[in-house]
Design a protein around this motif. Structure first.
Motif, PDB file in Angstrom:
ATOM      1  N   ASN A 231      22.064  10.502  89.438  1.00 53.01           N
ATOM      2  CA  ASN A 231      20.705  10.904  89.085  1.00 53.01           C
ATOM      3  C   ASN A 231      20.057   9.939  88.101  1.00 53.01           C
ATOM      4  OD1 ASN A 231      20.775  13.286  90.688  1.00 53.01           O
ATOM      5  ND2 ASN A 231      22.033  14.249  89.101  1.00 53.01           N
ATOM      6  N   LEU A 232      20.655   8.799  87.906  1.00 50.38           N
ATOM      7  CA  LEU A 232      20.172   7.751  87.020  1.00 50.38           C
ATOM      8  C   LEU A 232      20.143   8.189  85.552  1.00 50.38           C
ATOM      9  CD1 LEU A 232      19.571   4.836  87.601  1.00 50.38           C
ATOM     10  CD2 LEU A 232      17.151   5.359  87.624  1.00 50.38           C
ATOM     11  N   ASN A 233      21.160   8.946  85.176  1.00 47.92           N
ATOM     12  CA  ASN A 233      21.399   9.246  83.767  1.00 47.92           C
ATOM     13  C   ASN A 233      22.416   8.237  83.259  1.00 47.92           C
ATOM     14  OD1 ASN A 233      19.901  11.788  83.423  1.00 47.92           O
ATOM     15  ND2 ASN A 233      21.366  12.556  84.931  1.00 47.92           N
ATOM     16  N   THR A 234      22.361   7.976  81.972  1.00 42.46           N
ATOM     17  CA  THR A 234      23.385   7.148  81.338  1.00 42.46           C
ATOM     18  C   THR A 234      23.895   7.873  80.110  1.00 42.46           C
ATOM     19  OG1 THR A 234      23.967   4.899  80.655  1.00 42.46           O
ATOM     20  CG2 THR A 234      21.845   5.753  79.879  1.00 42.46           C
ATOM     21  N   TYR A 235      24.856   7.287  79.445  1.00 41.13           N
ATOM     22  CA  TYR A 235      25.510   7.923  78.305  1.00 41.13           C
ATOM     23  C   TYR A 235      25.422   7.007  77.102  1.00 41.13           C
ATOM     24  CZ  TYR A 235      27.432  11.090  81.775  1.00 41.13           C
ATOM     25  OH  TYR A 235      27.574  12.015  82.777  1.00 41.13           O
ATOM     26  N   LEU A 236      25.019   7.578  75.983  1.00 41.41           N
ATOM     27  CA  LEU A 236      25.008   6.860  74.717  1.00 41.41           C
ATOM     28  C   LEU A 236      26.062   7.446  73.788  1.00 41.41           C
ATOM     29  CD1 LEU A 236      21.215   6.413  73.870  1.00 41.41           C
ATOM     30  CD2 LEU A 236      22.791   4.736  74.863  1.00 41.41           C
ATOM     31  N   VAL A 237      26.605   6.573  72.960  1.00 38.82           N
ATOM     32  CA  VAL A 237      27.589   6.972  71.963  1.00 38.82           C
ATOM     33  C   VAL A 237      26.936   6.772  70.598  1.00 38.82           C
ATOM     34  CG1 VAL A 237      29.843   6.444  70.973  1.00 38.82           C
ATOM     35  CG2 VAL A 237      29.493   6.268  73.456  1.00 38.82           C
ATOM     36  N   GLY A 238      26.930   7.818  69.798  1.00 42.86           N
ATOM     37  CA  GLY A 238      26.392   7.734  68.446  1.00 42.86           C
ATOM     38  C   GLY A 238      27.519   7.730  67.436  1.00 42.86           C
ATOM     39  N   GLN A 239      27.379   6.853  66.446  1.00 44.96           N
ATOM     40  CA  GLN A 239      28.370   6.826  65.377  1.00 44.96           C
ATOM     41  C   GLN A 239      27.784   6.137  64.154  1.00 44.96           C
ATOM     42  OE1 GLN A 239      31.820   4.172  65.984  1.00 44.96           O
ATOM     43  NE2 GLN A 239      30.793   3.485  67.852  1.00 44.96           N
ATOM     44  N   TYR A 240      28.354   6.472  63.011  1.00 45.85           N
ATOM     45  CA  TYR A 240      27.953   5.828  61.771  1.00 45.85           C
ATOM     46  C   TYR A 240      28.658   4.485  61.695  1.00 45.85           C
ATOM     47  CZ  TYR A 240      26.463   5.330  56.961  1.00 45.85           C
ATOM     48  OH  TYR A 240      25.868   4.889  55.810  1.00 45.85           O
TER      49      TYR A 240
ATOM     50  N   ARG B  86      25.772  11.467  74.209  1.00 47.02           N
ATOM     51  CA  ARG B  86      24.540  12.028  74.784  1.00 47.02           C
ATOM     52  C   ARG B  86      24.359  11.504  76.204  1.00 47.02           C
ATOM     53  NH1 ARG B  86      19.637  10.718  70.934  1.00 47.02           N
ATOM     54  NH2 ARG B  86      18.528  11.846  72.546  1.00 47.02           N
ATOM     55  N   LYS B  87      24.124  12.424  77.140  1.00 47.72           N
ATOM     56  CA  LYS B  87      23.775  12.069  78.513  1.00 47.72           C
ATOM     57  C   LYS B  87      22.255  12.107  78.588  1.00 47.72           C
ATOM     58  CE  LYS B  87      24.372  13.756  83.239  1.00 47.72           C
ATOM     59  NZ  LYS B  87      25.057  14.780  84.066  1.00 47.72           N
ATOM     60  N   ILE B  88      21.640  10.966  78.940  1.00 43.45           N
ATOM     61  CA  ILE B  88      20.186  10.823  78.855  1.00 43.45           C
ATOM     62  C   ILE B  88      19.668  10.100  80.104  1.00 43.45           C
ATOM     63  CG2 ILE B  88      18.290   9.872  77.465  1.00 43.45           C
ATOM     64  CD1 ILE B  88      20.194   9.739  75.108  1.00 43.45           C
ATOM     65  N   PRO B  89      18.503  10.483  80.618  1.00 37.40           N
ATOM     66  CA  PRO B  89      17.919   9.720  81.723  1.00 37.40           C
ATOM     67  C   PRO B  89      17.746   8.250  81.327  1.00 37.40           C
ATOM     68  CG  PRO B  89      16.741  11.784  81.447  1.00 37.40           C
ATOM     69  CD  PRO B  89      17.673  11.654  80.270  1.00 37.40           C
ATOM     70  N   PHE B  90      18.073   7.345  82.249  1.00 41.90           N
ATOM     71  CA  PHE B  90      18.027   5.926  81.929  1.00 41.90           C
ATOM     72  C   PHE B  90      16.660   5.503  81.401  1.00 41.90           C
ATOM     73  CE2 PHE B  90      17.201   1.495  82.686  1.00 41.90           C
ATOM     74  CZ  PHE B  90      18.280   0.912  82.047  1.00 41.90           C
ATOM     75  N   ASP B  91      15.574   5.989  82.005  1.00 39.63           N
ATOM     76  CA  ASP B  91      14.240   5.584  81.550  1.00 39.63           C
ATOM     77  C   ASP B  91      13.986   5.980  80.103  1.00 39.63           C
ATOM     78  OD1 ASP B  91      13.538   4.249  83.874  1.00 39.63           O
ATOM     79  OD2 ASP B  91      12.488   5.972  84.749  1.00 39.63           O
ATOM     80  N   ASP B  92      14.552   7.111  79.663  1.00 41.96           N
ATOM     81  CA  ASP B  92      14.405   7.522  78.260  1.00 41.96           C
ATOM     82  C   ASP B  92      15.173   6.570  77.332  1.00 41.96           C
ATOM     83  OD1 ASP B  92      12.917   9.619  79.246  1.00 41.96           O
ATOM     84  OD2 ASP B  92      14.415  11.169  78.797  1.00 41.96           O
ATOM     85  N   VAL B  93      16.354   6.156  77.774  1.00 38.89           N
ATOM     86  CA  VAL B  93      17.143   5.216  76.975  1.00 38.89           C
ATOM     87  C   VAL B  93      16.437   3.860  76.914  1.00 38.89           C
ATOM     88  CG1 VAL B  93      19.348   3.998  76.849  1.00 38.89           C
ATOM     89  CG2 VAL B  93      19.299   6.420  77.410  1.00 38.89           C
TER      90      VAL B  93
END
Length: 192
Positions: free
Chosen positions: A62-71, A153-160
């Motif tokens: 569905n053209l979602n991607t995943y971001l990793v957040g960390q300090y 976070r799983k986010i739509p690619f266009d949002d990323v």
């Protein structure tokens, strides 16, 4: 403007002496006494990375991607990034990418494509990076290292992509990878 008569791939630097300043399991810092390209003496410091940087842009159907957040300790701030890490220089970068994706997100992928190689800060380091897309995703349990406190976070690619354009994402590997994926998507060169 002075035009060089030297072939562009010849090294104009002369090293007259070198000393190791710092060494740990991840990096080595060497200070060089040099004769610079203009013929003047000087010093140059080089950080050698003992691992290769690895980045992965996972994309689902569905053209979602995943971001990793960390300090990030070095920045003293929180950072959103694609899954990334390091692999020993003698390890196949694809094996390192598969391990990092599973560790950080719990994802495995059926399809892997190398999309980019790059030097990350070639003025002071020799750090080299390999970036992949991963498709045909399957969710498993994440296995983060004990030094990692991650948010996924799983986010739509266009949002990323918008986050990159708005300056919300500043990690160089992530910015380069997402811009490259946007280009490949616009050229229909990624199979989901």
């Amino acid at each position: 403007m002075i035009l060089s008569m030297q072939h562009p791939e010849e090294n104009p630097w002369q090293i007259t002496a070198e000393k190791e300043v710092y060494n740990n399991p991840w990096i080595n810092l060497t200070e060089y006494q040099v004769i610079n390209p203009s013929g003047n003496p000087g010093i140059y410091g080089k950080v050698h990375f003992k691992n290769r940087a690895i980045g992965i842009v996972p994309l689902d159907a569905n053209l979602n991607t995943y971001l990793v957040g960390q300090y990030r300790f070095t920045l003293s701030q929180y950072s959103w990034e694609i899954p990334e890490g390091g692999g020993p220089l003698d390890e196949d970068p694809l094996d390192a990418a598969k391990r990092e994706l599973l560790e950080e997100t719990g994802l495995t992928a059926a399809n892997w494509t190398q999309i980019q190689t790059m030097h990350l800060s070639n003025s002071v380091t020799d750090e080299y990076c390999v970036i992949y897309t991963a498709t045909g995703l399957e969710q498993h349990e994440a296995e983060p290292e004990d030094t990692e406190q991650l948010t996924i976070r799983k986010i739509p690619f266009d949002d990323v992509y918008s986050m990159v354009c708005n300056g919300e994402i500043t990690d160089s590997v992530t910015v380069a990878a997402l811009l490259k994926v946007k280009l490949l998507l616009s050229e229909n060169r990624i199979n989901l």
